[in-house]
Design an enzyme around this catalytic site. Structure first.
Site, short mmCIF file in Angstrom:
data_model
loop_
_atom_site.label_atom_id
_atom_site.label_comp_id
_atom_site.label_asym_id
_atom_site.label_seq_id
_atom_site.Cartn_x
_atom_site.Cartn_y
_atom_site.Cartn_z
N GLY A 46 -47.86 -95.09 63.02
CA GLY A 46 -47.08 -93.80 63.42
C GLY A 46 -47.10 -92.79 62.99
O GLY A 46 -48.16 -92.54 62.02
N GLN A 51 -45.82 -83.24 61.84
CA GLN A 51 -47.19 -83.47 61.54
C GLN A 51 -48.62 -83.03 61.54
O GLN A 51 -49.33 -83.38 61.09
CB GLN A 51 -47.34 -84.96 61.03
CG GLN A 51 -46.65 -86.33 60.17
CD GLN A 51 -46.10 -87.08 59.98
OE1 GLN A 51 -46.71 -88.27 61.05
NE2 GLN A 51 -46.86 -87.42 58.78
N CYS A 94 -48.03 -92.27 53.89
CA CYS A 94 -47.55 -91.08 55.19
C CYS A 94 -48.66 -90.53 55.10
O CYS A 94 -49.73 -89.92 53.64
CB CYS A 94 -46.22 -89.85 54.36
SG CYS A 94 -46.16 -88.79 55.40
N LEU A 95 -49.65 -90.42 56.17
CA LEU A 95 -50.74 -89.98 56.19
C LEU A 95 -50.37 -88.08 56.01
O LEU A 95 -51.12 -87.40 55.90
CB LEU A 95 -50.81 -90.07 58.40
CG LEU A 95 -50.97 -91.37 58.63
CD1 LEU A 95 -50.74 -90.88 60.04
CD2 LEU A 95 -52.46 -91.30 57.78
N HIS A 136 -39.32 -94.03 59.74
CA HIS A 136 -40.17 -92.97 58.94
C HIS A 136 -40.35 -92.11 60.07
O HIS A 136 -40.34 -90.68 59.38
CB HIS A 136 -41.36 -94.30 58.87
CG HIS A 136 -41.97 -92.54 58.18
ND1 HIS A 136 -42.63 -93.57 56.53
CD2 HIS A 136 -43.29 -92.39 58.59
CE1 HIS A 136 -43.57 -92.31 56.43
NE2 HIS A 136 -43.79 -91.92 56.99
N GLU A 137 -40.78 -91.93 61.45
CA GLU A 137 -41.00 -91.28 62.00
C GLU A 137 -39.97 -90.32 62.85
O GLU A 137 -40.47 -88.97 62.54
CB GLU A 137 -42.35 -91.64 63.27
CG GLU A 137 -43.02 -92.52 62.89
CD GLU A 137 -44.23 -92.51 61.91
OE1 GLU A 137 -44.22 -90.60 62.15
OE2 GLU A 137 -44.49 -92.57 60.95
N HIS A 140 -39.50 -87.60 60.18
CA HIS A 140 -39.80 -86.31 60.07
C HIS A 140 -39.59 -85.41 61.00
O HIS A 140 -39.50 -83.75 60.50
CB HIS A 140 -41.39 -86.74 60.93
CG HIS A 140 -42.65 -87.41 59.55
ND1 HIS A 140 -42.64 -86.98 58.68
CD2 HIS A 140 -43.20 -89.01 59.84
CE1 HIS A 140 -43.93 -86.95 57.55
NE2 HIS A 140 -43.84 -88.69 57.47
O1 K1U Z 1 -46.08 -91.03 59.29
C1 K1U Z 1 -47.46 -90.95 58.99
O2 K1U Z 1 -47.47 -90.38 58.17
C2 K1U Z 1 -47.69 -92.57 59.60
C3 K1U Z 1 -47.53 -93.63 58.48
C4 K1U Z 1 -46.35 -94.30 58.81
C5 K1U Z 1 -45.50 -96.11 58.15
C6 K1U Z 1 -46.56 -96.55 57.06
C7 K1U Z 1 -46.06 -97.87 56.26
C8 K1U Z 1 -44.70 -97.92 56.86
C9 K1U Z 1 -43.68 -97.51 57.83
C10 K1U Z 1 -44.52 -95.92 58.22
C11 K1U Z 1 -48.53 -94.68 57.74
O3 K1U Z 1 -49.04 -95.03 59.15
S1 K1U Z 1 -49.49 -94.28 56.17
C12 K1U Z 1 -50.75 -95.22 56.92
C13 K1U Z 1 -50.57 -96.61 56.03
O4 K1U Z 1 -50.96 -96.30 55.22
C14 K1U Z 1 -50.15 -98.15 56.56
C15 K1U Z 1 -50.56 -98.50 57.69
C16 K1U Z 1 -50.85 -100.02 58.25
C17 K1U Z 1 -49.31 -100.60 57.27
C18 K1U Z 1 -48.18 -99.96 56.90
C19 K1U Z 1 -49.22 -98.70 55.89
ZN ZN Z 2 -45.29 -89.60 57.57
#
Ligand code: K1U
Ligand code: ZN
Length: 171
Positions: A46, A51, A94-95, A136-137, A140
């Site tokens: 996401g 961001q 979170c990225l 989560h998004e 943000h």
């Molecule tokens: O918003 C963001 O920073 C993106 C975030 C979204 C997210 C991940 C996990 C739970 C809720 C929301 C990410 O993509 S972090 C990347 C990551 O670590 C991940 C990728 C796949 C599955 C789980 C985590």
């Molecule tokens: Zn995030």
């Protein structure tokens, strides 16, 4: 390649409120596509416009597994209309907080209304990782990060770790 770079906490832009878009026009569509590219490049599921430093209410999400066909959602002005009373705990990343993870409690299911990439109003019900990622998004867009849900002790550990990584990367 995407021109967008992802901001890392504690950038103050991550704490600001994003503004609704009037309509999904070519400029917003382009932003959605660029955000999907940046999200895939960072191996995320996401991404929200704040961001990448853009204070618009635009998010993209794709929680499909690598073995499944991609299922990207492009959402403008997402609105969570309903949250289930039952909550579920799950790990979040979170990225904007690279390599930091924590368990967060959230409603298990939601109903969300949004404008899609063709400016059509849509409503979906989501559960599992999709529901978690949309919440989560949408957070943000209000300047809320997943660390805002955990104890101040855990939050400070994560923020200090991040500051240390940043400092090491700068030398
Ligand atoms: O918003 C963001 O920073 C993106 C975030 C979204 C997210 C991940 C996990 C739970 C809720 C929301 C990410 O993509 S972090 C990347 C990551 O670590 C991940 C990728 C796949 C599955 C789980 C985590
Ligand atoms: Zn995030």
């Amino acid at each position: 390649m995407s021109q967008l770079s992802i901001l890392v906490a504690p950038d103050p832009r991550l704490k600001r409120h994003a503004q609704p878009v009037a309509r999904v026009d070519d400029e917003v569509r382009r932003l959605m596509d660029d955000m999907l590219e940046a999200m895939h490049g960072a191996k995320g599921i996401g991404l929200a416009a704040p961001q990448v430093g853009i204070l618009k209410r635009v998010i993209v999400v794709d929680t499909s597994r690598p073995e499944e066909p991609p299922h990207p959602y492009r959402m403008a002005n997402p609105e969570i209309l309903w949250r289930s009373e039952d909550e579920i705990c799950g790990e979040e990343g979170c990225l904007s907080l690279p390599e930091q993870f924590a368990e967060v409690n959230r409603p298990a299911r939601i109903r969300v209304r949004y404008l899609d990439h063709e400016n059509e109003i849509r409503e979906i019900e989501a559960e599992g990782l999709l529901a978690r990622c949309i919440q989560h998004e949408v957070d943000h867009l209000e300047g809320v990060l997943f660390v805002d849900y955990i104890s101040s002790l855990k939050r400070n550990i994560i923020l200090r770790r991040l500051a240390k990584t940043k400092k090491l990367a700068a030398v």
